[in-house]
Design a protein around this motif. Structure first.
Motif, PDB file in Angstrom:
ATOM      1  N   LEU A 165       0.779  -1.290   0.115  1.00  0.00           N
ATOM      2  CA  LEU A 165      -0.030   0.078   0.013  1.00  0.00           C
ATOM      3  C   LEU A 165       0.901   1.194   0.038  1.00  0.00           C
ATOM      4  N   PRO A 166       0.565   2.296  -0.449  1.00  0.00           N
ATOM      5  CA  PRO A 166       1.117   3.564  -0.586  1.00  0.00           C
ATOM      6  C   PRO A 166       1.210   3.986   1.031  1.00  0.00           C
ATOM      7  N   TRP A 167       2.118   4.892   1.360  1.00  0.00           N
ATOM      8  CA  TRP A 167       2.236   5.119   2.672  1.00  0.00           C
ATOM      9  C   TRP A 167       0.959   5.999   3.257  1.00  0.00           C
ATOM     10  N   TRP A 168       0.422   6.745   2.273  1.00  0.00           N
ATOM     11  CA  TRP A 168      -0.683   7.617   2.916  1.00  0.00           C
ATOM     12  C   TRP A 168      -1.758   6.795   3.089  1.00  0.00           C
ATOM     13  N   ALA A 169      -2.057   5.654   2.330  1.00  0.00           N
ATOM     14  CA  ALA A 169      -3.089   4.951   2.754  1.00  0.00           C
ATOM     15  C   ALA A 169      -2.887   3.870   3.850  1.00  0.00           C
ATOM     16  N   ALA A 170      -1.581   3.532   4.098  1.00  0.00           N
ATOM     17  CA  ALA A 170      -1.354   2.866   5.243  1.00  0.00           C
ATOM     18  C   ALA A 170      -1.623   3.659   6.530  1.00  0.00           C
ATOM     19  N   VAL A 171      -1.182   4.943   6.427  1.00  0.00           N
ATOM     20  CA  VAL A 171      -1.517   5.992   7.620  1.00  0.00           C
ATOM     21  C   VAL A 171      -3.060   5.946   7.815  1.00  0.00           C
ATOM     22  N   GLY A 172      -3.626   6.201   6.735  1.00  0.00           N
ATOM     23  CA  GLY A 172      -5.217   6.296   7.005  1.00  0.00           C
ATOM     24  C   GLY A 172      -5.660   5.159   7.678  1.00  0.00           C
ATOM     25  N   ILE A 173      -5.365   4.027   7.074  1.00  0.00           N
ATOM     26  CA  ILE A 173      -5.875   2.762   7.573  1.00  0.00           C
ATOM     27  C   ILE A 173      -5.668   2.565   9.097  1.00  0.00           C
ATOM     28  N   VAL A 174      -4.296   2.793   9.408  1.00  0.00           N
ATOM     29  CA  VAL A 174      -4.187   2.639  10.824  1.00  0.00           C
ATOM     30  C   VAL A 174      -4.648   3.726  11.621  1.00  0.00           C
ATOM     31  N   ILE A 175      -4.851   4.930  11.291  1.00  0.00           N
ATOM     32  CA  ILE A 175      -5.478   5.791  12.208  1.00  0.00           C
ATOM     33  C   ILE A 175      -7.130   5.410  12.412  1.00  0.00           C
ATOM     34  N   ALA A 176      -7.613   5.039  11.290  1.00  0.00           N
ATOM     35  CA  ALA A 176      -8.875   4.558  11.209  1.00  0.00           C
ATOM     36  C   ALA A 176      -9.256   3.356  12.064  1.00  0.00           C
ATOM     37  N   LEU A 177      -8.300   2.537  12.020  1.00  0.00           N
ATOM     38  CA  LEU A 177      -8.535   1.104  12.757  1.00  0.00           C
ATOM     39  C   LEU A 177      -8.504   1.599  14.294  1.00  0.00           C
ATOM     40  N   ALA A 178      -7.466   2.270  14.608  1.00  0.00           N
ATOM     41  CA  ALA A 178      -7.288   2.708  15.915  1.00  0.00           C
ATOM     42  C   ALA A 178      -8.604   3.352  16.517  1.00  0.00           C
ATOM     43  N   GLY A 179      -9.211   4.568  15.772  1.00  0.00           N
ATOM     44  CA  GLY A 179     -10.344   5.081  15.857  1.00  0.00           C
ATOM     45  C   GLY A 179     -11.547   4.217  16.542  1.00  0.00           C
ATOM     46  N   THR A 180     -11.479   2.984  15.646  1.00  0.00           N
ATOM     47  CA  THR A 180     -12.446   1.770  15.446  1.00  0.00           C
ATOM     48  C   THR A 180     -12.398   1.270  16.957  1.00  0.00           C
ATOM     49  N   VAL A 181     -11.085   0.781  17.459  1.00  0.00           N
ATOM     50  CA  VAL A 181     -11.097   0.392  18.646  1.00  0.00           C
ATOM     51  C   VAL A 181     -11.371   1.174  19.721  1.00  0.00           C
ATOM     52  N   GLY A 182     -11.064   2.435  19.630  1.00  0.00           N
ATOM     53  CA  GLY A 182     -11.489   3.687  20.532  1.00  0.00           C
ATOM     54  C   GLY A 182     -12.979   3.438  20.560  1.00  0.00           C
ATOM     55  N   ALA A 183     -13.718   3.321  19.633  1.00  0.00           N
ATOM     56  CA  ALA A 183     -15.159   3.138  19.555  1.00  0.00           C
ATOM     57  C   ALA A 183     -15.669   1.994  20.243  1.00  0.00           C
ATOM     58  N   MET A 184     -14.996   0.939  20.249  1.00  0.00           N
ATOM     59  CA  MET A 184     -15.147  -0.383  20.926  1.00  0.00           C
ATOM     60  C   MET A 184     -15.024  -0.297  22.358  1.00  0.00           C
ATOM     61  N   ASN A 185     -13.896   0.451  22.621  1.00  0.00           N
ATOM     62  CA  ASN A 185     -13.699   0.619  23.901  1.00  0.00           C
ATOM     63  C   ASN A 185     -14.776   1.491  24.901  1.00  0.00           C
ATOM     64  N   GLY A 186     -15.241   2.646  23.980  1.00  0.00           N
ATOM     65  CA  GLY A 186     -16.369   3.422  24.481  1.00  0.00           C
ATOM     66  C   GLY A 186     -17.494   2.493  24.558  1.00  0.00           C
ATOM     67  N   ILE A 187     -17.767   1.651  23.684  1.00  0.00           N
ATOM     68  CA  ILE A 187     -19.079   0.788  23.649  1.00  0.00           C
ATOM     69  C   ILE A 187     -18.920  -0.259  24.955  1.00  0.00           C
ATOM     70  N   LEU A 188     -17.653  -0.918  25.140  1.00  0.00           N
ATOM     71  CA  LEU A 188     -17.638  -1.652  26.459  1.00  0.00           C
ATOM     72  C   LEU A 188     -17.806  -1.135  27.557  1.00  0.00           C
ATOM     73  N   VAL A 189     -17.320   0.227  27.861  1.00  0.00           N
ATOM     74  CA  VAL A 189     -17.479   0.946  29.003  1.00  0.00           C
ATOM     75  C   VAL A 189     -18.851   1.429  29.118  1.00  0.00           C
ATOM     76  N   GLU A 190     -19.624   2.163  28.082  1.00  0.00           N
ATOM     77  CA  GLU A 190     -20.738   2.797  28.190  1.00  0.00           C
ATOM     78  C   GLU A 190     -22.049   1.960  28.080  1.00  0.00           C
ATOM     79  N   ILE A 191     -22.028   1.098  27.124  1.00  0.00           N
ATOM     80  CA  ILE A 191     -22.874   0.202  26.785  1.00  0.00           C
ATOM     81  C   ILE A 191     -23.192  -1.062  27.506  1.00  0.00           C
ATOM     82  N   ALA A 192     -21.953  -1.900  27.466  1.00  0.00           N
ATOM     83  CA  ALA A 192     -21.734  -2.973  28.208  1.00  0.00           C
ATOM     84  C   ALA A 192     -21.537  -2.765  29.837  1.00  0.00           C
ATOM     85  N   LYS A 193     -21.346  -1.546  30.104  1.00  0.00           N
ATOM     86  CA  LYS A 193     -21.292  -1.076  31.558  1.00  0.00           C
ATOM     87  C   LYS A 193     -19.854  -1.790  32.091  1.00  0.00           C
TER      88      LYS A 193
END
Length: 343
Positions: free
Chosen positions: A111-139
């Protein structure tokens, strides 16, 4: 709009309070507010006097700015959930996988470097959303939820690398993410400055920042005031994840190789800096300028200690002791805040 007039609960004295105090009492009131910046300056002066040939040099200053950029960004990432009274341990575990992935997507998947950077940041944000769901919805308690998520990310990095380094050809544009300097100052310092200003505006100048502080101070009261607690907390976990992903990209650009043995050591100093941030500038609550001063005092202290030729265990010892002190100071600030609210 009931939340628009939520007042700050930090313990710094107002201008009106200071105006009515004599000079000596003004100084005594301001010392706790600016204690960490004052300590940082004192450490710089002491090390400059004791180590005149190595410490007060541009090379040492440049090295500190370049080396601590990743920790500073992780500390800012850790500060975001702390605004709402939560903690995110994936800032330390996640960076292990994200920096490996930033390199692997380019070297193994083409992958080109800019695509790799975008995918990594998007995946990290998705994991952050999962953390938020575990904390706020799954309690699930934030400490437990993010420890579990972070451990899974770390295990994934170990599984993918097999304990080996991830190597391959990387473009110069990817190296420039970390290697660029502006007026002789490492670009990492400008990343940190820009992020700190943006997060300060987010926390102190937007209604959402006051809402998050209200949630951290008293979630029940925030809910009764009409603040959408669930969405706000999930948001800060997403933002924390995005910053962690960016820190992983910066680390990958700096190291130019990926290895699962690198990154986890950033967790403790990032958390220490965030806790220290709650004891300065706006004592009694976490704040982003305070976090940066926390990073500064740790960076200066460790740089000076290392130049004395200290043993390898001194750095984690220094970080650990500083964490204990910061927790004690934060607890003292909260107790003062509680007494002030009752009076």
């Amino acid at each position: 709009m009931a939340n628009a007039n939520l007042k700050a609960t930090a313990l710094e004295p107002s201008r009106l309070q200071l105006a009515n105090l004599p000079l000596r009492k003004k100084i005594l009131r301001l010392v706790p507010v600016y204690g960490i910046p004052i300590l940082t300056i004192l450490l710089i002066l002491v090390f400059s006097i004791v180590l005149p040939e190595t410490f007060p040099t541009w090379l040492n200053f440049h090295s500190i700015l370049s080396d601590k950029g990743v920790i500073a960004i992780l500390a800012l990432a850790a500060t975001l959930p702390m605004m709402a009274g939560r903690i995110d341990l994936t800032v330390g575990y996640g960076i292990v996988l994200w920096h490996v992935l930033a390199i692997s997507l380019q070297t193994h998947f083409g992958l080109p470097w800019w695509a790799a950077v975008g995918i990594v940041i998007a995946l990290a944000g998705t994991v952050g959303a999962m953390n938020g769901i575990l904390v706020e919805i799954a309690k699930i308690d934030a400490f437990i939820a993010t420890l579990g998520t972070g451990t899974l990310l770390y295990a994934a990095a170990l599984w993918y690398t097999g304990g080996r380094q991830v190597l391959g050809h990387l473009p110069g544009a990817f190296f420039a993410i970390n290697d660029t300097s502006i007026l002789g100052v490492p670009i990492a310092a400008f990343y940190v400055l820009a992020l700190t200003i943006a997060l300060w505006l987010f926390a102190e100048r937007l209604p959402i920042g006051r809402q998050l502080y209200a949630i951290g101070a008293n979630q029940k009261a925030a809910e009764l005031s009409g603040i959408p607690v669930r969405s706000r907390v999930i948001l800060v976990f997403v933002l924390s994840g995005v910053l962690t992903g960016f820190a992983g990209v910066l680390l990958a650009s700096k190291l130019r190789i990926g290895q699962a043995s690198v990154g986890l050591e950033f967790l403790l100093p990032a958390l220490v800096a965030a806790f220290l941030g709650s004891t300065t500038i706006r004592p009694g609550r976490v704040n982003f300028w305070g976090t940066i001063w926390g990073v500064a005092v740790l960076s200066v202290g460790i740089a000076g200690i290392q130049q004395f030729g200290a043993d390898f265990y001194v750095e984690p010892l220094f970080n650990g002791l500083t964490l204990l002190v910061s927790i004690l100071l934060a607890g003292y600030g909260q107790s003062r805040q509680s007494r002030a609210s009752k009076s």
